[in-house]
Write an enzyme that holds these catalytic residues in place. Sequence first.
Site, mmCIF file in Angstrom:
data_model
loop_
_atom_site.group_PDB
_atom_site.id
_atom_site.type_symbol
_atom_site.label_atom_id
_atom_site.label_comp_id
_atom_site.label_asym_id
_atom_site.label_seq_id
_atom_site.Cartn_x
_atom_site.Cartn_y
_atom_site.Cartn_z
ATOM 1 N N THR A 70 54.048 -63.197 50.451
ATOM 2 C CA THR A 70 54.313 -61.786 50.765
ATOM 3 C C THR A 70 54.057 -61.540 52.247
ATOM 4 O O THR A 70 53.052 -62.019 52.782
ATOM 5 C CB THR A 70 53.405 -60.885 49.904
ATOM 6 O OG1 THR A 70 53.715 -61.110 48.540
ATOM 7 C CG2 THR A 70 53.622 -59.408 50.239
ATOM 8 N N ALA B 165 42.016 -59.256 45.643
ATOM 9 C CA ALA B 165 43.392 -58.765 45.498
ATOM 10 C C ALA B 165 43.734 -58.536 44.030
ATOM 11 O O ALA B 165 44.379 -57.550 43.676
ATOM 12 C CB ALA B 165 44.360 -59.742 46.129
ATOM 13 N N MET C 187 63.974 -46.749 26.579
ATOM 14 C CA MET C 187 64.037 -45.352 26.138
ATOM 15 C C MET C 187 64.980 -44.523 27.007
ATOM 16 O O MET C 187 65.456 -43.473 26.581
ATOM 17 C CB MET C 187 62.631 -44.728 26.141
ATOM 18 C CG MET C 187 61.733 -45.323 25.073
ATOM 19 S SD MET C 187 60.005 -44.863 25.295
ATOM 20 C CE MET C 187 60.026 -43.176 24.681
ATOM 21 N N ARG D 255 66.638 -35.203 27.199
ATOM 22 C CA ARG D 255 67.888 -35.768 26.675
ATOM 23 C C ARG D 255 68.115 -35.313 25.229
ATOM 24 O O ARG D 255 67.256 -35.512 24.371
ATOM 25 C CB ARG D 255 67.773 -37.299 26.738
ATOM 26 C CG ARG D 255 68.893 -38.042 26.065
ATOM 27 C CD ARG D 255 70.080 -38.189 26.970
ATOM 28 N NE ARG D 255 71.079 -39.079 26.396
ATOM 29 C CZ ARG D 255 72.291 -39.202 26.900
ATOM 30 N NH1 ARG D 255 72.639 -38.532 27.982
ATOM 31 N NH2 ARG D 255 73.156 -40.004 26.336
ATOM 32 N N GLU E 24 49.364 -64.266 41.811
ATOM 33 C CA GLU E 24 47.897 -64.157 41.840
ATOM 34 C C GLU E 24 47.275 -64.570 40.514
ATOM 35 O O GLU E 24 46.369 -63.928 39.999
ATOM 36 C CB GLU E 24 47.493 -62.731 42.210
ATOM 37 C CG GLU E 24 48.152 -62.308 43.504
ATOM 38 C CD GLU E 24 47.188 -61.791 44.534
ATOM 39 O OE1 GLU E 24 45.975 -61.902 44.335
ATOM 40 O OE2 GLU E 24 47.666 -61.297 45.558
ATOM 41 N N GLY E 25 47.762 -65.700 39.999
ATOM 42 C CA GLY E 25 47.293 -66.200 38.716
ATOM 43 C C GLY E 25 48.169 -65.639 37.627
ATOM 44 O O GLY E 25 48.174 -64.436 37.387
ATOM 45 N N GLY F 111 51.422 -74.475 42.446
ATOM 46 C CA GLY F 111 51.279 -73.048 42.191
ATOM 47 C C GLY F 111 49.943 -72.744 41.530
ATOM 48 O O GLY F 111 48.966 -72.406 42.194
ATOM 49 N N PHE G 17 49.218 -64.474 53.777
ATOM 50 C CA PHE G 17 48.211 -65.379 53.215
ATOM 51 C C PHE G 17 48.931 -66.544 52.557
ATOM 52 O O PHE G 17 49.739 -66.331 51.645
ATOM 53 C CB PHE G 17 47.399 -64.590 52.190
ATOM 54 C CG PHE G 17 46.394 -65.357 51.371
ATOM 55 C CD1 PHE G 17 45.067 -65.429 51.765
ATOM 56 C CD2 PHE G 17 46.770 -65.965 50.168
ATOM 57 C CE1 PHE G 17 44.125 -66.091 50.980
ATOM 58 C CE2 PHE G 17 45.828 -66.635 49.383
ATOM 59 C CZ PHE G 17 44.511 -66.694 49.800
#
Lengths: 405, 256
Positions: free
Chosen positions: A171, A255, A350, A281, A376-377, A144, A136
């Site tokens: 993409t 989307a 962490m 851990r 996408e914004g 942009g 697309f």
Amino acid sequence: MASNSFNIDDPFQFESELSEDDRMIMETARDYAQSKLEPRALKGNQEEHFDPAIATEMGDLGLLGSYLPPEYGGVDASQTAYGLIAREVERVDSGYRSFMSVQSSLVMFPIFKFGTDEQKERFLPKLATGELIGCFGLTEPDHGSDPGSMSTTAVKTDGGWILNGAKMWITNSPIADVGIVWAKAKENQDDEGEIRGFIVTKDMDGYSAPATKHKMSLRASETGEMVFEDVFVPDENAFPDIRGLKGPFTCLNSARYGIAWGTVGAAEFCYQKAREYVLDRKQFGYPIGANQLPQTKLANMLTDITQMQLLAWRLGKLKDEGRSHHSMVSLAKRNNCGTALEIARIARDMHGANGITGEYRVIHHVMNLESVNTYEGTYDIHGLILGREITDIQAFVPRGNDMPE
Amino acid sequence: MKFYVCIKQVPDVDAPIQIKNGDLMQDTDRMVLNAYDASAVEEALVLTEEHGGEVEVVLVGPDKAKETIRKALAMGADKATHITTEDDVDYDSAVYANILATFFKDKEYDVISCGKQSQDTDAGLAGGMIAQHLDLPYATNAVGLSIEDDNLIAKRQGDSGQEIIELPQPCLVTCSNDMNEPRIPSLKGIMQSKRKPMETTALSDMNLDESALSAKTKVTGYMEKPEREPGQKFEGEPDELAQKVANLLDEEENVI
């Protein structure tokens, strides 16, 4: 089970509100993502590789364009189910979810919504099986957040249109067979033009799609350009009626909705890995999870994830009831991307030094979510969309400042 | 050929399960098809795809377990029977075997199969018990199945080799999850599963007497698994170390 229990993955039990169909679809997506995508994700990230077999695997299971009607390869799945698929796929890697989102919401959906019957029959069944891969093109190198000012043009000629220009950050473009491209359509060179959508195919003369290399994010999916040098696109490949930004924005809304769900999966993964890590851990003789700082970090993560889950789930319900508004999508996309990114960064922290390696798979999410927060914004642009909604004053164009030419 | 596959809904072992005050908290709301049963369904589908026939799944469980039946139907099973129980029953293997054996009494079939155990208790008893009730030849823990001249050939895996067992039909077999990789149902299969025949029978209508429905065993508590003892670390020259480890294995651990 005498008393009610607290589910440390889904505290407010949103999953218990899902319909049977939606839960089954979620389970299929989860089984697929965990058994087929997770084993590829480390290599995909290390080697910048997207295995094209993923397209047909997803297609076989019906994960592409799931909400389209059966005659076009879908199963009329709910919007909630589409979101749940995004969540399970993005739990593994945002790159795989990006592939699925683009194919479903940015390629199949516009052809279904804006295409002619002939276009639907020509492309949708093969896009649904993954036999064809789509991309697309809206964003350009200099356009942009402000796509309305795009430079790509389509000038009318006999029997079709001549496309010139370039799209960027696309993409799937290097591996795509089919592209939806938005261009200023002009009757002649001097015409101001209006935005229209065209379907390009990879074999068209003058069309190329070079890959974008050295990405540090979404490395398991393909990204590239779409370059048009006097590309002839026949009339039968133009969307007949849709004009203006409404076309691409309709697709993006779908989307973005999927992204609001997808980021829930990424955040859940990071939180679960951090939880596991701090309990395993040991330092100073105790699991590091026995300390106050890791505990409150986990508490904050789970609180944020609960909000993300409920936002996504509620938005899905509103969409399924036909009651959603594009600003709800902006709110959810903005919140869930920003929050997921924050959670991933803290989860990485962490993990200490171990979090730096790809083996623990958390740093991939940190890097991926940087893109997801931007594409996408962007986070800030969705803030402006909401700001305009709240105040009725647009703030995209700065006013009151005479900027030098 | 007619395959009956007994399936069970179990808590998702990948979901967090917590033990509090000796009680198992598995309220994660994620209930799934027992993975061993999924292998049994898969194998039944493969064999009937090859030799023709029908696969029917049978599940004993509460109303909400219908979703698990749908999963087996979505994988490709032809039909299903749901024997419905109350939500909060606490049955052991013997009770499940009593119910299923009663169900099968007046049925015709070539093979009854099920998982070799279920992931909730890992008891691994129901299959053998059903076979005993029905006086059927049976084999457990099969890793492969095939059909030859109306016999079911079950392959079993042992520590030092494989055992091949021929079972005249009708028979019963329990399946290992090493047998195959169960197919993931497609979205199309999920939607179609709604239209496949599913018969519902209330357990209360099956005329089982109370003793057949009372558990013969009782779970008295749950515990976290004990933490592993830390290993020992030795330093020194290779020769000395080898001697030391050999002595330990010989004298203390008694494994040599």
